[in-house]
Design an enzyme around this catalytic site. Structure first.
Site, PDB file in Angstrom:
ATOM      1  N   ASN A   1       0.816  -1.223   0.000  1.00 20.40           N
ATOM      2  CA  ASN A   1       0.000   0.000   0.000  1.00 20.40           C
ATOM      3  C   ASN A   1       0.847   1.269   0.000  1.00 20.40           C
ATOM      4  OD1 ASN A   1      -2.409  -1.494   0.115  1.00 20.40           O
ATOM      5  ND2 ASN A   1      -2.315  -1.606   2.340  1.00 20.40           N
TER       6      ASN A   1
ATOM      7  N   HIS B   1     -14.627  -1.756   5.983  1.00 22.04           N
ATOM      8  CA  HIS B   1     -13.500  -2.478   6.565  1.00 22.04           C
ATOM      9  C   HIS B   1     -13.895  -3.125   7.895  1.00 22.04           C
ATOM     10  CE1 HIS B   1      -9.457  -3.015   8.375  1.00 22.04           C
ATOM     11  NE2 HIS B   1      -9.074  -3.139   7.119  1.00 22.04           N
TER      12      HIS B   1
ATOM     13  N   GLU C   1     -16.342   4.402   3.489  1.00 19.39           N
ATOM     14  CA  GLU C   1     -14.970   4.673   3.079  1.00 19.39           C
ATOM     15  C   GLU C   1     -14.989   5.514   1.804  1.00 19.39           C
ATOM     16  OE1 GLU C   1     -12.351   1.152   3.218  1.00 19.39           O
ATOM     17  OE2 GLU C   1     -14.039   0.060   4.107  1.00 19.39           O
TER      18      GLU C   1
ATOM     19  N   SER D   1     -10.726  -0.814  -0.121  1.00 23.87           N
ATOM     20  CA  SER D   1      -9.406  -1.418  -0.252  1.00 23.87           C
ATOM     21  C   SER D   1      -9.375  -2.694  -1.069  1.00 23.87           C
ATOM     22  CB  SER D   1      -8.826  -1.710   1.137  1.00 23.87           C
ATOM     23  OG  SER D   1      -9.637  -2.653   1.825  1.00 23.87           O
TER      24      SER D   1
ATOM     25  N   ASP E   1     -13.737   6.905   6.179  1.00 17.35           N
ATOM     26  CA  ASP E   1     -12.396   6.325   6.240  1.00 17.35           C
ATOM     27  C   ASP E   1     -11.675   6.656   4.927  1.00 17.35           C
ATOM     28  OD1 ASP E   1     -10.216   4.548   5.885  1.00 17.35           O
ATOM     29  OD2 ASP E   1     -11.137   3.027   7.154  1.00 17.35           O
TER      30      ASP E   1
ATOM     31  N   HIS F   1      -7.193   4.768   2.061  1.00 19.56           N
ATOM     32  CA  HIS F   1      -6.622   4.471   0.749  1.00 19.56           C
ATOM     33  C   HIS F   1      -6.723   5.645  -0.227  1.00 19.56           C
ATOM     34  CE1 HIS F   1      -5.809   0.193   1.523  1.00 19.56           C
ATOM     35  NE2 HIS F   1      -6.838   0.305   2.349  1.00 19.56           N
TER      36      HIS F   1
ATOM     37  N   LYS G   1       0.092   3.964   4.520  1.00 19.58           N
ATOM     38  CA  LYS G   1      -0.105   3.616   3.113  1.00 19.58           C
ATOM     39  C   LYS G   1       0.631   4.648   2.245  1.00 19.58           C
ATOM     40  CE  LYS G   1      -4.247   1.112   4.340  1.00 19.58           C
ATOM     41  NZ  LYS G   1      -4.023   1.224   5.807  1.00 19.58           N
TER      42      LYS G   1
END
Length: 398
Positions: free
Chosen positions: A51, A143, A189, A193, A218, A221, A248
């Protein structure tokens, strides 16, 4: 230790079942030879499973500041933040982070999982204290740490179809007549991910305002990669709480939440993952600080990363495979059965490419995939190698 071995048959039976269903994981050590390569079993592989989206984990600026702060302040903070763990360094990083995210305040935590599990739990418990259990609307593919936060608070999730904000809107309407004291909370998110798709944050914010809902997003990423100057997809939008990580695209370790001053001050008193955890150490803070300083200057790297992602998606589609709904640097190669995904990953490795097979329970049954994570550190030659390896692996897979 012989006493403990009495229970080994229970563990072994569970392990054997995982092996039979091709879902058992085994730790395989690597040595990181750079931001984009690893050494495994004496062989160099191009790493497409990390990541480290901007390649900052080996950037000299992060190394230098981490080393400098380590030398000046030692190896550990020695206490939790509310005891003697808070230093001027912590305050400096949090101020820089708040400015980066365009928020009044920010606070750093030990890890992304810990942040979601403890911050969300604290928030939902407070909401329940207002007189009625909160109504918590969550994306089905959130997640595991976000699900854990809801479970820790003892609330029932009202799950909407993945990235279907129309469905979320209808659920909010359906529950509009519930107890007016019940706080509405939307948890999702910005980039997912396992699928590499993104949420329409502008639409989400508008929907939340219409229904008077609190938004928790979130950005793990997206931070560093997407949005203006890498500030995330929530930048410039009306989102109440933004969570993200340093582990990440920002190349280090740790996590953060950002929002209003009152929110962060309250979390410093109520979030167990903050209150009862030793503060991040100086070297980790140094890497955070350097990454936040560097990230806004990396527009060219972000543009190259996006171009490479588009190219690899076209290669996957050209091979007759699906990359799912991906629109980011996270690109799944959808396989289906766990055994087939493992076999595909092995074939990629024979061509010098490390790309991990993701299997249940991380993804749904028959949803196993190769999860590609592209980095700005990948050279054109590395991207070409990946494209060639996918083509060859597909021929053997067929």
């Amino acid at each position: 230790m012989r006493f403990m071995a009495r229970f080994d048959p229970i563990f072994q039976t569970a392990l054997d079942h995982m092996a039979d269903t091709h879902t058992r994981r085994v730790l395989r050590p690597v040595r990181h030879a750079g931001a984009a390569t690893v050494i495994r079993d004496g062989r160099e592989l191009v790493n497409f499973s990390s990541n480290d989206y901007l390649g900052l984990s080996h950037h000299p600026a992060l190394r230098a500041r981490a080393a400098q702060w380590l030398q000046q302040d030692g190896t550990g903070a020695g206490a939790s933040r509310l005891v003697t763990g808070t230093t001027a360094r912590h305050m400096q990083v949090e101020a820089r982070l708040a400015a980066f995210k365009g928020c009044e305040a920010a606070m750093i935590l030990a890890s992304g999982w810990q942040a979601n599990a403890s911050v969300l739990a604290a928030l939902l418990r407070l909401a329940a204290e207002q007189g009625a259990p909160p109504l918590v609307f969550t994306d089905r593919l959130n997640h595991a740490s976000l699900h854990q936060g809801c479970m820790a608070a003892g609330v029932r999730q009202i799950r909407f179809r993945h990235n279907d904000l129309g469905h979320l809107d209808s659920l909010l309407e359906r529950h509009a007549g519930n107890d007016a004291r019940a706080m509405r909370v939307i948890v999702t998110e910005s980039v997912f991910s396992m699928d590499g798709d993104r949420t329409d944050i502008a639409q989400l914010g508008a929907l939340a305002r219409r229904h008077g809902a609190f938004t928790y997003v979130d950005e793990a990423h997206a931070t560093g990669v997407l949005g203006p100057q890498g500030r995330g997809l929530c930048a410039g939008h009306d989102i109440d709480l933004v969570m993200g990580t340093f582990s990440k695209a920002l190349g280090g370790f740790g996590a953060y939440v950002a929002g209003s001053r009152a929110l962060c001050d309250w979390l410093a008193n109520a979030c167990s993952g903050f209150v009862f955890t030793t503060a991040p150490p100086p070297a980790v803070l140094g890497a955070m600080d350097a990454a936040l300083e560097l990230a806004p200057t990396l527009d060219e790297a972000r543009a190259r990363l996006a171009r490479n992602a588009d190219h690899i998606r076209s290669v996957i589609h050209g091979c007759g495979l699906s990359s799912g709904p991906s629109t980011t640097q996270v690109i799944p190669i959808m396989i289906g059965e766990a055994a087939h995904a493992l076999s595909f990953a092995t074939r990629l490795e024979t061509h010098g490419v490390l790309a991990t097979a993701i299997r249940p329970p991380t993804v749904p049954p028959n949803g196993s995939r190769i999860r590609l994570a592209l980095s700005a550190a990948h050279t054109d030659g590395m991207i070409d190698r990946l494209a060639h390896a996918i083509t060859l692996a597909t021929r053997r897979h067929a």
